[in-house]
Design an enzyme around this catalytic site. Sequence first.
Site, PDB file in Angstrom:
ATOM      1  N   TYR A  28       0.824  -1.222   0.000  1.00 49.57           N
ATOM      2  CA  TYR A  28       0.000   0.000   0.000  1.00 49.57           C
ATOM      3  C   TYR A  28       0.857   1.271   0.000  1.00 49.57           C
ATOM      4  O   TYR A  28       0.722   2.097  -0.927  1.00 49.57           O
ATOM      5  CB  TYR A  28      -1.017  -0.019   1.153  1.00 49.57           C
ATOM      6  N   LYS A  79       1.256   4.014  -3.106  1.00 45.38           N
ATOM      7  CA  LYS A  79       0.890   5.432  -2.976  1.00 45.38           C
ATOM      8  C   LYS A  79       2.099   6.315  -3.304  1.00 45.38           C
ATOM      9  O   LYS A  79       1.969   7.371  -3.919  1.00 45.38           O
ATOM     10  CB  LYS A  79       0.365   5.744  -1.572  1.00 45.38           C
TER      11      LYS A  79
HETATM   12  N1  LIG Z   1      -8.429   6.123   5.070  1.00 46.66           N
HETATM   13  C1  LIG Z   1      -7.371   6.853   5.374  1.00 46.66           C
HETATM   14  O1  LIG Z   1      -7.037   7.023   6.567  1.00 46.66           O
HETATM   15  C2  LIG Z   1      -6.564   7.504   4.284  1.00 46.66           C
HETATM   16  C3  LIG Z   1      -6.897   7.375   2.936  1.00 46.66           C
HETATM   17  N2  LIG Z   1      -6.134   8.002   1.979  1.00 46.66           N
HETATM   18  C4  LIG Z   1      -6.457   7.942   0.562  1.00 46.66           C
HETATM   19  O2  LIG Z   1      -7.753   8.518   0.390  1.00 46.66           O
HETATM   20  C5  LIG Z   1      -8.414   7.929  -0.734  1.00 46.66           C
HETATM   21  C6  LIG Z   1      -9.788   7.478  -0.297  1.00 46.66           C
HETATM   22  O3  LIG Z   1      -9.599   6.497   0.720  1.00 46.66           O
HETATM   23  P1  LIG Z   1     -10.751   6.016   1.720  1.00 46.66           P
HETATM   24  O4  LIG Z   1     -11.931   6.896   1.576  1.00 46.66           O
HETATM   25  O5  LIG Z   1     -10.150   5.799   3.023  1.00 46.66           O
HETATM   26  O6  LIG Z   1     -11.037   4.583   1.116  1.00 46.66           O
HETATM   27  P2  LIG Z   1     -12.361   3.975   0.500  1.00 46.66           P
HETATM   28  O7  LIG Z   1     -12.046   2.544   0.229  1.00 46.66           O
HETATM   29  O8  LIG Z   1     -13.514   4.311   1.347  1.00 46.66           O
HETATM   30  O9  LIG Z   1     -12.485   4.789  -0.850  1.00 46.66           O
HETATM   31  C7  LIG Z   1     -11.771   4.443  -1.991  1.00 46.66           C
HETATM   32  C8  LIG Z   1     -12.677   4.613  -3.177  1.00 46.66           C
HETATM   33  O10 LIG Z   1     -11.955   4.217  -4.337  1.00 46.66           O
HETATM   34  C9  LIG Z   1     -12.812   3.434  -5.119  1.00 46.66           C
HETATM   35  N3  LIG Z   1     -12.056   2.481  -5.932  1.00 46.66           N
HETATM   36  C10 LIG Z   1     -11.338   1.423  -5.504  1.00 46.66           C
HETATM   37  N4  LIG Z   1     -10.826   0.757  -6.546  1.00 46.66           N
HETATM   38  C11 LIG Z   1     -11.259   1.408  -7.663  1.00 46.66           C
HETATM   39  C12 LIG Z   1     -11.089   1.199  -9.040  1.00 46.66           C
HETATM   40  N5  LIG Z   1     -10.383   0.166  -9.525  1.00 46.66           N
HETATM   41  N6  LIG Z   1     -11.658   2.060  -9.907  1.00 46.66           N
HETATM   42  C13 LIG Z   1     -12.405   3.102  -9.446  1.00 46.66           C
HETATM   43  N7  LIG Z   1     -12.607   3.358  -8.158  1.00 46.66           N
HETATM   44  C14 LIG Z   1     -12.034   2.514  -7.271  1.00 46.66           C
HETATM   45  C15 LIG Z   1     -13.715   2.694  -4.138  1.00 46.66           C
HETATM   46  O11 LIG Z   1     -14.896   2.278  -4.777  1.00 46.66           O
HETATM   47  C16 LIG Z   1     -13.942   3.749  -3.090  1.00 46.66           C
HETATM   48  O12 LIG Z   1     -15.050   4.534  -3.412  1.00 46.66           O
HETATM   49  C17 LIG Z   1      -7.505   6.785  -1.210  1.00 46.66           C
HETATM   50  O13 LIG Z   1      -6.788   7.246  -2.334  1.00 46.66           O
HETATM   51  C18 LIG Z   1      -6.564   6.547  -0.032  1.00 46.66           C
HETATM   52  O14 LIG Z   1      -5.324   6.046  -0.447  1.00 46.66           O
HETATM   53  C19 LIG Z   1      -5.059   8.776   2.339  1.00 46.66           C
HETATM   54  C20 LIG Z   1      -4.699   8.911   3.633  1.00 46.66           C
HETATM   55  C21 LIG Z   1      -5.413   8.312   4.720  1.00 46.66           C
HETATM   56  C1  LIG Z   2      -2.793  -2.904  17.257  1.00 48.23           C
HETATM   57  C2  LIG Z   2      -4.277  -2.567  17.327  1.00 48.23           C
HETATM   58  C3  LIG Z   2      -4.665  -2.456  18.759  1.00 48.23           C
HETATM   59  O1  LIG Z   2      -5.851  -1.801  19.063  1.00 48.23           O
HETATM   60  C4  LIG Z   2      -4.588  -1.276  16.590  1.00 48.23           C
HETATM   61  C5  LIG Z   2      -4.488  -1.441  15.078  1.00 48.23           C
HETATM   62  C6  LIG Z   2      -4.862  -0.152  14.437  1.00 48.23           C
HETATM   63  C7  LIG Z   2      -4.495  -0.148  12.946  1.00 48.23           C
HETATM   64  C8  LIG Z   2      -5.439  -1.061  12.202  1.00 48.23           C
HETATM   65  C9  LIG Z   2      -4.498   1.294  12.440  1.00 48.23           C
HETATM   66  C10 LIG Z   2      -3.459   2.134  13.201  1.00 48.23           C
HETATM   67  C11 LIG Z   2      -3.004   3.226  12.248  1.00 48.23           C
HETATM   68  C12 LIG Z   2      -3.868   3.059  11.017  1.00 48.23           C
HETATM   69  C13 LIG Z   2      -3.346   3.599   9.683  1.00 48.23           C
HETATM   70  C14 LIG Z   2      -2.994   5.077   9.764  1.00 48.23           C
HETATM   71  O2  LIG Z   2      -4.099   5.840  10.204  1.00 48.23           O
HETATM   72  C15 LIG Z   2      -2.504   5.603   8.431  1.00 48.23           C
HETATM   73  C16 LIG Z   2      -3.232   5.161   7.227  1.00 48.23           C
HETATM   74  C17 LIG Z   2      -3.178   5.914   6.095  1.00 48.23           C
HETATM   75  C18 LIG Z   2      -3.722   5.497   4.868  1.00 48.23           C
HETATM   76  O3  LIG Z   2      -3.474   6.078   3.821  1.00 48.23           O
HETATM   77  C19 LIG Z   2      -4.579   4.274   4.817  1.00 48.23           C
HETATM   78  C20 LIG Z   2      -4.987   3.759   6.161  1.00 48.23           C
HETATM   79  C21 LIG Z   2      -3.856   3.795   7.192  1.00 48.23           C
HETATM   80  C22 LIG Z   2      -2.750   2.840   6.710  1.00 48.23           C
HETATM   81  C23 LIG Z   2      -4.414   3.380   8.575  1.00 48.23           C
HETATM   82  C24 LIG Z   2      -4.863   1.878   8.555  1.00 48.23           C
HETATM   83  C25 LIG Z   2      -5.239   1.335   9.927  1.00 48.23           C
HETATM   84  C26 LIG Z   2      -4.129   1.548  10.955  1.00 48.23           C
HETATM   85  C27 LIG Z   2      -2.903   0.734  10.583  1.00 48.23           C
END
Ligand SMILES: NC(=O)C1=CN([C@@H]2O[C@H](COP(=O)(O)OP(=O)(O)OC[C@H]3O[C@@H](n4cnc5c(N)ncnc54)[C@H](O)[C@@H]3O)[C@@H](O)[C@H]2O)C=CC1
Ligand SMILES: C[C@@H](CO)CCC[C@@H](C)[C@H]1CC[C@H]2[C@@H]3[C@H](O)CC4=CC(=O)CC[C@]4(C)[C@H]3CC[C@]12C
Length: 324
Positions: free
Chosen positions: A114, A118
């Site tokens: 992952y 990215k």
């Molecule tokens: N969840 C987090 O804490 C973080 C997420 N991100 C980034 O933010 C963006 C959104 O992530 P989230 O909302 O957390 O995840 P999510 O899984 O809720 O959203 C991802 C979206 O991408 C779409 N998707 C996946 N594969 C696809 C494909 N082949 N074609 C078209 N669409 C596709 C999914 O349908 C979904 O709507 C991602 O790019 C992720 O890397 C960045 C930092 C932190």
């Molecule tokens: C050891 C467990 C005891 O309670 C806790 C495990 C928590 C983990 C699943 C999360 C801790 C940190 C998270 C990640 C972090 O917020 C940064 C991220 C950024 C992204 O772009 C995608 C998601 C994630 C990797 C996020 C995923 C879940 C954790 C590893």
Amino acid sequence: MERGENGGLKGPVQVTAIQGDVTQAHEVAAAVTGAHVVIHTAGLVDVFGRASPKTIYEVNVQGTQNVIEACVQAGTRLLVYTSSMEVVGPNTKGHPFYRGNEDTPYEAVHKHPYPCSKALAERLVLEANGKKVRGGLPLVTCALRPTGIYGEGHQIMRDFYRQGLRLGGRLFRAIPASVEHGRVYVGNVAWMHVLVARELEQRAALMGGQVYFCYDRSPYKSYEDFNMEFLGPCGLRLVGARPLLPYWLLVLLATLNALLQWLLRPLLVYAPLLNPYTLAVANTTFTVSTDKAQRHFGYEPLFSWEDSRTRTILWVQASEGSAR
Ligand SMILES: NC(=O)C1=CN([C@@H]2O[C@H](COP(=O)(O)OP(=O)(O)OC[C@H]3O[C@@H](n4cnc5c(N)ncnc54)[C@H](O)[C@@H]3O)[C@@H](O)[C@H]2O)C=CC1
Ligand SMILES: C[C@@H](CO)CCC[C@@H](C)[C@H]1CC[C@H]2[C@@H]3[C@H](O)CC4=CC(=O)CC[C@]4(C)[C@H]3CC[C@]12C
């Protein structure tokens, strides 16, 4: 349409949904045609081993290449990419990143598919800045790096909530409270994307090819203590001022999970929350302190910490019915 408080247009907006797969170049091209600005946020977020490294690469890297190519072919000049803090760290060596900014030196070394995907995708986007699009004008790109996103729809938060309910309203501390994590509210992440999309054309010279951490005023806390800001008011409590299990035992359990995942792969997808990667991320301080987005395009969080907290609590509470 009238102007709102933030200078944006207020009123009904017409949205046309076009469904497509970013790994299919022709579908991306069809979606991008006619667009003035593209916000590329689609991605495969998997740190649990549900998807293969190949699929993660195809969606996150090849998919991003397809988006760039589609912009070039369609003559779309503005591209905003949702990157991640994970392109920086935590690194494989577990070095803390404490109150860092976009210029803080840090050894960004990754092995997990992952963050690797990215990082590669972000590089493609930044290198595409200045590339000539159809019509001869240069593409202007930038990348936003959210820290851990929380808010409505946060699946892992809901999983912790349900687990806590099953355990009689308790969760057990596994990570020291001193390990701090940067977190950002989903509404502020979205708002920062909107602002960038709005300002990128006018401020192309300043913003083109730049990266910005997505931040707001959410407090720095350990992953578990931060989650308790929402789960506490929903009736859960975190047991233990210190981790209840020694770290070596967590490492052992995480390694066992990875082994089981590998052994069971031919039969089923075993993808628990705890694996060596998630444990390392959860156990490494990663916090951001920056004002680059404010300086470059006037970003201020749209949602205060209090609003973000309340909205998230209400969402967790609303999911209670479906949890039982
Ligand atoms: N969840 C987090 O804490 C973080 C997420 N991100 C980034 O933010 C963006 C959104 O992530 P989230 O909302 O957390 O995840 P999510 O899984 O809720 O959203 C991802 C979206 O991408 C779409 N998707 C996946 N594969 C696809 C494909 N082949 N074609 C078209 N669409 C596709 C999914 O349908 C979904 O709507 C991602 O790019 C992720 O890397 C960045 C930092 C932190
Ligand atoms: C050891 C467990 C005891 O309670 C806790 C495990 C928590 C983990 C699943 C999360 C801790 C940190 C998270 C990640 C972090 O917020 C940064 C991220 C950024 C992204 O772009 C995608 C998601 C994630 C990797 C996020 C995923 C879940 C954790 C590893």
